[in-house]
Design an enzyme around this catalytic site. Structure first.
Site, PDB file in Angstrom:
ATOM      1  N   GLY A 199     -32.710 -53.179  -8.296  1.00  0.00           N
ATOM      2  CA  GLY A 199     -33.143 -53.154  -9.689  1.00  0.00           C
ATOM      3  C   GLY A 199     -31.897 -52.659 -10.632  1.00  0.00           C
ATOM      4  CB  ALA A 200     -28.223 -52.408 -10.502  1.00  0.00           C
ATOM      5  CD  GLU A 201     -28.477 -57.076 -11.768  1.00  0.00           C
ATOM      6  OE1 GLU A 201     -27.442 -56.649 -11.655  1.00  0.00           O
ATOM      7  OE2 GLU A 201     -29.390 -56.877 -10.737  1.00  0.00           O
ATOM      8  CG  ASP A 327     -23.810 -58.703 -10.435  1.00  0.00           C
ATOM      9  OD1 ASP A 327     -24.097 -57.608 -10.041  1.00  0.00           O
ATOM     10  OD2 ASP A 327     -24.479 -59.840 -10.295  1.00  0.00           O
ATOM     11  CG  HIS A 637     -38.019 -70.349 -16.727  1.00  0.00           C
ATOM     12  ND1 HIS A 637     -38.852 -71.050 -15.943  1.00  0.00           N
ATOM     13  CD2 HIS A 637     -38.619 -69.325 -17.367  1.00  0.00           C
ATOM     14  CE1 HIS A 637     -40.096 -70.343 -16.037  1.00  0.00           C
ATOM     15  NE2 HIS A 637     -40.008 -69.283 -16.840  1.00  0.00           N
TER      16      HIS A 637
END
Length: 713
Positions: A199-201, A327, A637
């Site tokens: 969940g770090a984004e 990241d 997408h």
């Protein structure tokens, strides 16, 4: 004063009563799968994610060797009902093979015949996919006592009875289900089940939690980043960490999630975890680093952290990427080994995180021993041999320069979650390597939203252009390899080059072999000594999971899950096809010497035709659509509206012809049950129309490239 004293006494008595009524911890199991069995790591069974507590993924079995691996054949296979990425390592105990599939489903097979014994579906809501960074994947179960444990994508920890798959207990692990997901495999030791989350984004605060193996009661929870100082700090470790953060970091959670690597060290009775990136990626968006270079930036993100296994108390940490804005999670597998360093036997930590350095630490203290760059990199110019601190290239601080920056290694990492293996026989570590860059542009005027990524990166500015020369160059610069690394000499022993990145995890055996699946739809065996390819099997789908091996009745088997997916299929756009056209045929494949089972013929790739409506949007509208698409749509997408194999490629969608249809999906949530939730919390109908116009433009651009022979995907 008297009334205050009475109130205080009453409150104290309530606290004491609560403590006295707290459930006692269950004794560790003495039957079924026990700590002693895992520690002994009998090669006949594979009882935990990395086979042993050290996560070495080395099997002492020798029946399959370099002399006879050419006779390896398919013993049996099982088709799976989830056509998403398959990332699990199977476990085997008492003749039963346990796997997880996408959507956190669990299956138990007769390990010799492939007969299904039972299945379990936690019924994860498909809408959870909207808050899952990287596909609906799961990396496996844990076995302990008479239980099977699985962590679900929507944030629960479930204990199943090994005998029939019935639920013993189910507990919610995550603070909320809007920002957190779980894809990692639990670990077990000392009567506890350990698990973290992703969940770090989004807006997540990292943690590692421990649960009683029998009752499911939470034993302790260690947070990896500090919370709001106004609420006080849970312990001294959080207070220390808070000094390395600036701005109101807690408003976005902070990140640092423990989404994969969890290693129990029985020598020191500690749990080692790797932590994820700080949030947002771009530190300029909320000033989380402040100005100038930080000595330790944003603890305990992008670090290895050790905590006491019984209490969760902090023991030590090492931050591998102090100013992580790229990241560079440290969630790659953490391996323990006993090595001779400088003539002295040492119990050490071996780690190859995303950032391109290979590290060695003292396991008891976390003291830095050595680190070397094992891949090309440009974010760092070297490492301090005394402290292990990387020297950061000033140009890589893109939020300070204001310029586009292509970082190497990219956000996918030189090595990500795909497990490496260590062979005590050869002394080598076998690493699935990715060689690719990733473009960064800081988003101007970033504002958090209630849905979608919160990275503060301008994905529209870095989208792959419809230029065949640029695309060809990017494809050529995106490759992979199997790298054999000597951790003592800190040098490469050999490598096997691959066409593309994102190949499977590795397994090393005492039979002198290394097994690995690839993105090019192969499952291969190599000589552990020199990397010579000795055997190959066509898997009909890309393999990203790691293999394992076991033996029943004196016969050795090798098992691996096939099924292309994960982040590389979703986010990189055209680069997701660098190893060839991606497809997902999800299966469990099990091999033995003399196996004669056959797979059905692989389906042919469907031919797709771009047939978009004409571009009618204004330049301003399309530019706005590109911005909205980059932030909210590209993660599923694909970059520049070029999707991989799993999620719909919007360039081909018939809804491009209908503004109402796009609005019904994006704003009204018409496909909510398929995982495409409504984005009305962040977007308007005008935003949805702008995205439609952008995708129409992209589809027309790629149709024109096709006519020129430049391809579109």
């Amino acid at each position: 004063m008297k009334n205050w004293s009475l109130a205080a006494a009453a409150a104290l008595s309530m606290v004491l009563a609560a403590c006295n009524n707290a459930p006692e911890a269950s004794d560790a199991p003495t039957e079924g799968v026990t700590d002693a069995m895992i520690a002994a790591a009998d090669g006949n069974e594979w009882l935990t994610y990395g086979r042993d507590y050290g996560e070495q993924r080395f099997s002492p079995l020798t029946q399959i060797s370099g002399d006879n691996v050419g006779q390896l054949g398919l013993a049996w296979f099982a088709d799976l009902d989830t056509a998403r990425g398959q990332e699990a390592t199977p476990l085997m105990h008492d003749g039963v093979l346990y796997i997880t599939t996408a959507w956190s489903k669990v299956m138990a097979f007769d390990a010799k015949t492939g007969t299904v014994k039972w299945t379990y579906d936690p019924e994860v809501p498909r809408s959870t996919l909207a808050v899952a960074c990287c596909d609906a994947v799961n990396r496996g179960v844990a076995l302990y006592g008479d239980k099977v444990y699985v962590a679900t994508l929507d944030g629960d920890l479930v204990a199943l009875n090994q005998s029939d798959g019935s639920v013993a207990w189910r507990k919610q692990v995550v603070p909320d289900k809007d920002n957190y997901t779980i894809t990692g495999a639990p670990r077990v030791a000392h009567g506890k089940v350990f698990i973290g989350s992703g969940g770090a984004e989004y807006k997540a605060r990292g943690f590692l939690a421990a649960y009683d193996w029998k009752t499911g009661e939470e034993a302790w929870r260690f947070h990896t980043v500090p919370g709001n100082p106004a609420d006080g700090f849970e312990n001294d470790a959080m207070k220390t960490a808070a000094d390395t953060w600036k701005g109101n970091w807690w408003e976005l959670g902070g990140g640092g999630t423990v989404w994969d690597s969890i290693t129990y060290d029985p020598v020191n009775n500690q749990v080692l975890v790797g932590t994820g990136n700080a949030e947002p990626w771009n530190p300029g968006a909320n000033g989380r680093l402040g100005s100038g270079e930080a000595a330790e930036g944003n603890l305990y993100t992008s670090s290895i952290v050790a905590v006491d296994a019984d209490t969760g108390a902090y023991k030590w940490h090492f931050q591998e990427t102090p100013e992580d804005r790229w990241d560079y999670d440290s969630n790659a597998q953490i391996t323990l080994a006993d090595l001779t360093i400088g003539g002295e036997q040492k119990h050490v930590v071996l780690h190859a995180p995303k950032n391109g350095y290979f590290y060695m630490f003292d396991a008891a203290t976390g003291k830095f021993i050595d680190a070397k760059a094992w891949t090309d990199m440009n974010w760092s110019t070297g490492i301090d041999p005394a402290t292990g601190r990387p020297a950061i290239n000033p140009e890589a601080r893109y939020e300070q320069t204001g310029k586009p920056w292509v970082n190497v290694p990219g956000a996918g990492g030189s090595h990500s979650w795909q497990a490496m293996s260590f062979s005590p026989a050869t002394g080598l570590v076998y690493i699935p390597a990715n060689f690719a860059g990733f473009p960064f542009v800081a988003k101007k005027d970033f504002k958090p939203s209630d849905i979608g990524f919160q990275t503060a990166i301008d994905s529209a500015a870095t989208a792959m252009p419809a230029d065949e020369n640029v695309r060809a160059g990017a494809m050529a610069g995106t490759t992979g390899a199997l790298v054999a690394w000597d951790p003592v000499a800190q040098k490469e022993a050999w490598r096997v080059p691959y066409k593309g990145p994102w190949n499977g995890g590795t397994l090393a055996t005492a039979g002198g072999l290394v097994f690995q699946g690839t993105a090019t739809e192969e499952f291969n065996a190599y000589s552990a000594a020199d990397g010579k390819k000795l055997w190959s099997f066509p898997t009909q789908s890309g393999v990203i999971a790691a293999p394992m091996t076991y033996a029943i009745d004196g016969e050795q088997y090798v098992a691996v899950l096939a099924g292309w997916g994960g982040v590389w299929d979703i986010a990189p756009g055209i680069l997701s096809s660098v190893s060839g056209p991606p497809r997902n045929i999800s299966r469990l494949l099990v091999f033995k010497i003399g196996g004669t089972a056959k797979l059905p013929d692989a389906p042919k790739f469907p031919k797709r035709v771009l047939d978009p409506p004409p571009v009618t949007g204004t330049e301003a509208q399309i530019a706005h659509g590109a911005d909205v698409y980059g932030r909210y749509c590209s993660v599923c997408h694909g970059d520049a509206a070029v999707a991989g194999a799993l999620n719909p490629d919007l360039r081909y969608s018939a809804t491009l012809n209908s503004p109402d249809a796009v609005k019904a999906i994006v704003i009204d949530g018409a496909l909510h049950d398929n995982g495409m939730v409504s984005f009305k919390a962040a977007l308007s109908a005008d935003d949805a129309e702008a995205v439609r116009q952008y995708v129409i433009k992209r589809s027309n651009e790629d149709k024109a490239l096709e006519k020129k022979g430049g391809g579109s995907s």
